[in-house]
Design a protein around this motif. Structure first.
Motif, PDB file in Angstrom:
ATOM      1  N   THR A 282       1.119  -0.862  -0.107  1.00 41.33           N
ATOM      2  CA  THR A 282      -0.394  -0.744  -0.242  1.00 41.33           C
ATOM      3  C   THR A 282       1.449   1.330  -0.140  1.00 41.33           C
ATOM      4  O   THR A 282       0.142   2.194  -1.242  1.00 41.33           O
ATOM      5  CB  THR A 282      -1.043   0.043   1.141  1.00 41.33           C
ATOM      6  OG1 THR A 282      -0.208  -0.366   2.723  1.00 41.33           O
ATOM      7  CG2 THR A 282      -2.011  -0.964   1.067  1.00 41.33           C
TER       8      THR A 282
ATOM      9  N   HIS B 249      -6.274   5.717  -5.653  1.00 41.28           N
ATOM     10  CA  HIS B 249      -5.584   6.325  -3.844  1.00 41.28           C
ATOM     11  C   HIS B 249      -6.373   7.003  -2.741  1.00 41.28           C
ATOM     12  O   HIS B 249      -7.474   6.613  -2.714  1.00 41.28           O
ATOM     13  CB  HIS B 249      -6.067   8.043  -5.529  1.00 41.28           C
ATOM     14  CG  HIS B 249      -5.192   8.135  -5.915  1.00 41.28           C
ATOM     15  ND1 HIS B 249      -3.350   8.567  -6.456  1.00 41.28           N
ATOM     16  CD2 HIS B 249      -5.457   8.445  -7.071  1.00 41.28           C
ATOM     17  CE1 HIS B 249      -3.177   8.677  -7.575  1.00 41.28           C
ATOM     18  NE2 HIS B 249      -4.592   8.427  -8.159  1.00 41.28           N
ATOM     19  N   THR B 250      -5.719   7.066  -1.420  1.00 47.40           N
ATOM     20  CA  THR B 250      -5.466   7.100  -0.115  1.00 47.40           C
ATOM     21  C   THR B 250      -4.964   8.323   0.037  1.00 47.40           C
ATOM     22  O   THR B 250      -3.763   8.937  -0.859  1.00 47.40           O
ATOM     23  CB  THR B 250      -5.383   6.261   0.504  1.00 47.40           C
ATOM     24  OG1 THR B 250      -4.158   5.466   0.063  1.00 47.40           O
ATOM     25  CG2 THR B 250      -6.443   4.815   0.547  1.00 47.40           C
ATOM     26  N   SER B 251      -5.461   9.439   0.631  1.00 48.19           N
ATOM     27  CA  SER B 251      -4.704  10.370   1.459  1.00 48.19           C
ATOM     28  C   SER B 251      -4.062  10.219   2.711  1.00 48.19           C
ATOM     29  O   SER B 251      -4.596  10.380   3.832  1.00 48.19           O
ATOM     30  CB  SER B 251      -5.369  11.293   2.049  1.00 48.19           C
ATOM     31  OG  SER B 251      -5.352  12.673   2.462  1.00 48.19           O
ATOM     32  N   HIS B 252      -2.838  10.079   2.674  1.00 47.95           N
ATOM     33  CA  HIS B 252      -1.948   9.625   3.901  1.00 47.95           C
ATOM     34  C   HIS B 252      -0.613  10.259   3.248  1.00 47.95           C
ATOM     35  O   HIS B 252      -0.305  10.555   1.928  1.00 47.95           O
ATOM     36  CB  HIS B 252      -1.493   8.197   3.397  1.00 47.95           C
ATOM     37  CG  HIS B 252      -0.714   7.449   5.033  1.00 47.95           C
ATOM     38  ND1 HIS B 252      -1.383   7.572   6.283  1.00 47.95           N
ATOM     39  CD2 HIS B 252       0.415   6.771   5.025  1.00 47.95           C
ATOM     40  CE1 HIS B 252      -0.594   7.605   6.645  1.00 47.95           C
ATOM     41  NE2 HIS B 252       0.609   6.254   6.601  1.00 47.95           N
TER      42      HIS B 252
ATOM     43  N   ALA C 217      -4.961   1.912  -2.136  1.00 47.97           N
ATOM     44  CA  ALA C 217      -5.724   0.681  -0.625  1.00 47.97           C
ATOM     45  C   ALA C 217      -6.151  -0.138  -1.738  1.00 47.97           C
ATOM     46  O   ALA C 217      -6.112   0.356  -3.185  1.00 47.97           O
ATOM     47  CB  ALA C 217      -6.730   1.862  -0.363  1.00 47.97           C
TER      48      ALA C 217
ATOM     49  N   ILE D 117      -8.864  -0.441   2.953  1.00 46.91           N
ATOM     50  CA  ILE D 117      -8.177   0.286   2.824  1.00 46.91           C
ATOM     51  C   ILE D 117      -8.121   0.971   4.381  1.00 46.91           C
ATOM     52  O   ILE D 117      -8.606   1.200   5.936  1.00 46.91           O
ATOM     53  CB  ILE D 117      -9.277   1.240   2.400  1.00 46.91           C
ATOM     54  CG1 ILE D 117      -9.125   2.699   2.062  1.00 46.91           C
ATOM     55  CG2 ILE D 117     -10.497   1.209   3.156  1.00 46.91           C
ATOM     56  CD1 ILE D 117      -9.820   3.224   1.052  1.00 46.91           C
ATOM     57  N   THR D 118      -6.241   1.387   4.403  1.00 44.88           N
ATOM     58  CA  THR D 118      -5.979   1.643   5.574  1.00 44.88           C
ATOM     59  C   THR D 118      -4.878   2.515   5.259  1.00 44.88           C
ATOM     60  O   THR D 118      -5.098   3.185   4.579  1.00 44.88           O
ATOM     61  CB  THR D 118      -4.807   0.678   6.532  1.00 44.88           C
ATOM     62  OG1 THR D 118      -4.076   0.477   5.969  1.00 44.88           O
ATOM     63  CG2 THR D 118      -6.085  -0.846   6.546  1.00 44.88           C
TER      64      THR D 118
ATOM     65  N   LEU E  83      -5.634   6.378   5.621  1.00 42.83           N
ATOM     66  CA  LEU E  83      -5.838   7.282   5.520  1.00 42.83           C
ATOM     67  C   LEU E  83      -6.476   8.039   6.051  1.00 42.83           C
ATOM     68  O   LEU E  83      -7.237   8.120   6.970  1.00 42.83           O
ATOM     69  CB  LEU E  83      -6.942   7.008   4.789  1.00 42.83           C
ATOM     70  CG  LEU E  83      -8.638   6.290   4.439  1.00 42.83           C
ATOM     71  CD1 LEU E  83      -9.448   6.918   3.601  1.00 42.83           C
ATOM     72  CD2 LEU E  83      -8.221   4.805   5.223  1.00 42.83           C
TER      73      LEU E  83
ATOM     74  N   TYR F 238     -11.560  10.530   3.783  1.00 41.95           N
ATOM     75  CA  TYR F 238     -11.891   9.863   2.810  1.00 41.95           C
ATOM     76  C   TYR F 238     -12.800  11.218   2.114  1.00 41.95           C
ATOM     77  O   TYR F 238     -13.147  12.270   1.927  1.00 41.95           O
ATOM     78  CB  TYR F 238     -12.878   9.164   3.188  1.00 41.95           C
ATOM     79  CG  TYR F 238     -13.898   9.586   3.969  1.00 41.95           C
ATOM     80  CD1 TYR F 238     -15.194   9.748   3.687  1.00 41.95           C
ATOM     81  CD2 TYR F 238     -13.873   9.261   5.217  1.00 41.95           C
ATOM     82  CE1 TYR F 238     -16.406   9.785   3.942  1.00 41.95           C
ATOM     83  CE2 TYR F 238     -14.619   9.309   6.075  1.00 41.95           C
ATOM     84  CZ  TYR F 238     -16.394   9.148   5.439  1.00 41.95           C
ATOM     85  OH  TYR F 238     -17.710  10.153   6.455  1.00 41.95           O
TER      86      TYR F 238
ATOM     87  N   THR G  35     -13.143   8.219  -2.667  1.00 36.88           N
ATOM     88  CA  THR G  35     -12.854   6.838  -1.925  1.00 36.88           C
ATOM     89  C   THR G  35     -14.375   6.140  -1.971  1.00 36.88           C
ATOM     90  O   THR G  35     -14.402   5.291  -2.291  1.00 36.88           O
ATOM     91  CB  THR G  35     -13.041   7.838  -0.166  1.00 36.88           C
ATOM     92  OG1 THR G  35     -12.056   8.319  -0.592  1.00 36.88           O
ATOM     93  CG2 THR G  35     -12.337   6.107   0.796  1.00 36.88           C
TER      94      THR G  35
ATOM     95  N   ARG H  86      -3.509  13.734   5.715  1.00 33.48           N
ATOM     96  CA  ARG H  86      -3.160  12.382   5.222  1.00 33.48           C
ATOM     97  C   ARG H  86      -2.463  11.522   6.590  1.00 33.48           C
ATOM     98  O   ARG H  86      -1.592  11.270   6.236  1.00 33.48           O
ATOM     99  CB  ARG H  86      -1.569  13.674   5.142  1.00 33.48           C
ATOM    100  CG  ARG H  86      -2.438  14.124   3.422  1.00 33.48           C
ATOM    101  CD  ARG H  86      -0.897  14.801   2.677  1.00 33.48           C
ATOM    102  NE  ARG H  86      -0.099  13.892   2.051  1.00 33.48           N
ATOM    103  CZ  ARG H  86       0.640  13.650   2.279  1.00 33.48           C
ATOM    104  NH1 ARG H  86       1.157  14.534   2.167  1.00 33.48           N
ATOM    105  NH2 ARG H  86       1.145  13.445   0.708  1.00 33.48           N
TER     106      ARG H  86
END
Length: 266
Positions: free
Chosen positions: A55, A120-123, A130, A143-144, A146, A149, A153, A191
């Motif tokens: 991820t 896409h994830t926000s991190h 994810a 999904i982890t 993040l 969302y 998402t 993030r």
């Protein structure tokens, strides 16, 4: 299709997803020895694994990657940004460049009879994703990591049979806990990581009649409790404006250092 958490939490994450013929790992943030032991409990060996999907490049998701890749030569699937992050993580050691398979968010990747859709994830990582994984009409989402969302998402995670969802922290526990101020701000930021309450709100937008199970994962050891995550998410669902109640779906919490129960998609 089956899902099983081998390890979960801020100290290390590894999730197995597979069909009768295809076996994948999502992240290997625990030692190679622990990963092998976890697979053994599932009746599998590392030599059975067809691919490792990463991820993002943070240590709790890749710490076992170097050892396992050198020992078994398993293909490693990740975004270009994540691959660069892995290359720059000295603790992982040398990895054969030929093992890296570049994936792109929103583009399907096929491994034997499983289809994977990175999203896409926000991190705060280079290019984190994810995964939504399909086998015929069966669909699992993992999904982890993040911080927030969006409608995107929600759209990516619609109509799943099983959802593995981050419930990282209780906001109050985090705020009064021992972490330094900058780290608290990072975790609470857009993030950072999803709180129990935010996980419940996201779940409320994903519920549908055919959802078979929800697994809460990536719980913080210092800033959460399994019972608290479970109750907080149930309460958020019950309080939401959906037609569902928090007791309408099987809800599990992934174990930190043990292999969790296997979830089989019916």
């Amino acid at each position: 299709m089956r899902l099983c958490s081998i390890a979960s939490g801020s100290s290390g994450n590894c999730v197995y997803v597979g069909s009768d013929t295809t076996h994948l790992l999502i992240d290997v943030g625990i030692s190679g020895k622990r990963t092998e032991a976890g697979l053994k409990e599932l009746g599998l060996k590392m030599s059975d694994i067809d691919g490792i999907f990463i991820t993002h490049e943070h240590a709790d998701h890749i710490s076992g990657l170097g050892v396992l890749s050198r020992k078994y030569g398993v293909p490693i699937y990740a975004t270009q940004g994540t691959i660069e992050g892995i290359r720059n993580t000295t603790s992982v050691g040398e990895i054969d460049e030929g093992l890296f398979q570049i994936i792109k968010p929103d583009e399907k990747c096929i491994v034997k009879d499983l289809s994977l859709y990175p999203m896409h994830t926000s991190h705060d990582a280079a290019d984190p994703v994810a995964y939504r994984i399909s086998h015929g009409s069966q669909k699992i989402g993992i999904i982890t990591d993040l911080g927030c969302y969006t409608d995107y998402t929600v759209e990516c995670l619609k109509d799943l049979d099983v959802l593995y969802l981050e419930a990282n922290h209780d906001v109050h526990m985090l705020q009064v806990g021992p972490y330094p101020y900058y780290l608290k701000q990072r975790i609470l930021g857009e993030r950072g990581h999803l709180s129990n309450e935010s996980a419940g709100k996201l779940l409320s937008r994903l519920l549908h009649d055919k959802l078979q199970a929800i697994v809460l994962g990536h719980l913080s050891k210092e800033n959460n409790l399994p019972e608290l995550a479970y109750e907080s998410v149930r309460v958020e669902v019950t309080m939401s404006d959906t037609k569902y109640d928090g007791n309408d779906f099987p809800l599990y919490v992934a174990k930190r250092s043990e292999v969790s129960d296997i979830i089989t998609v019916r």
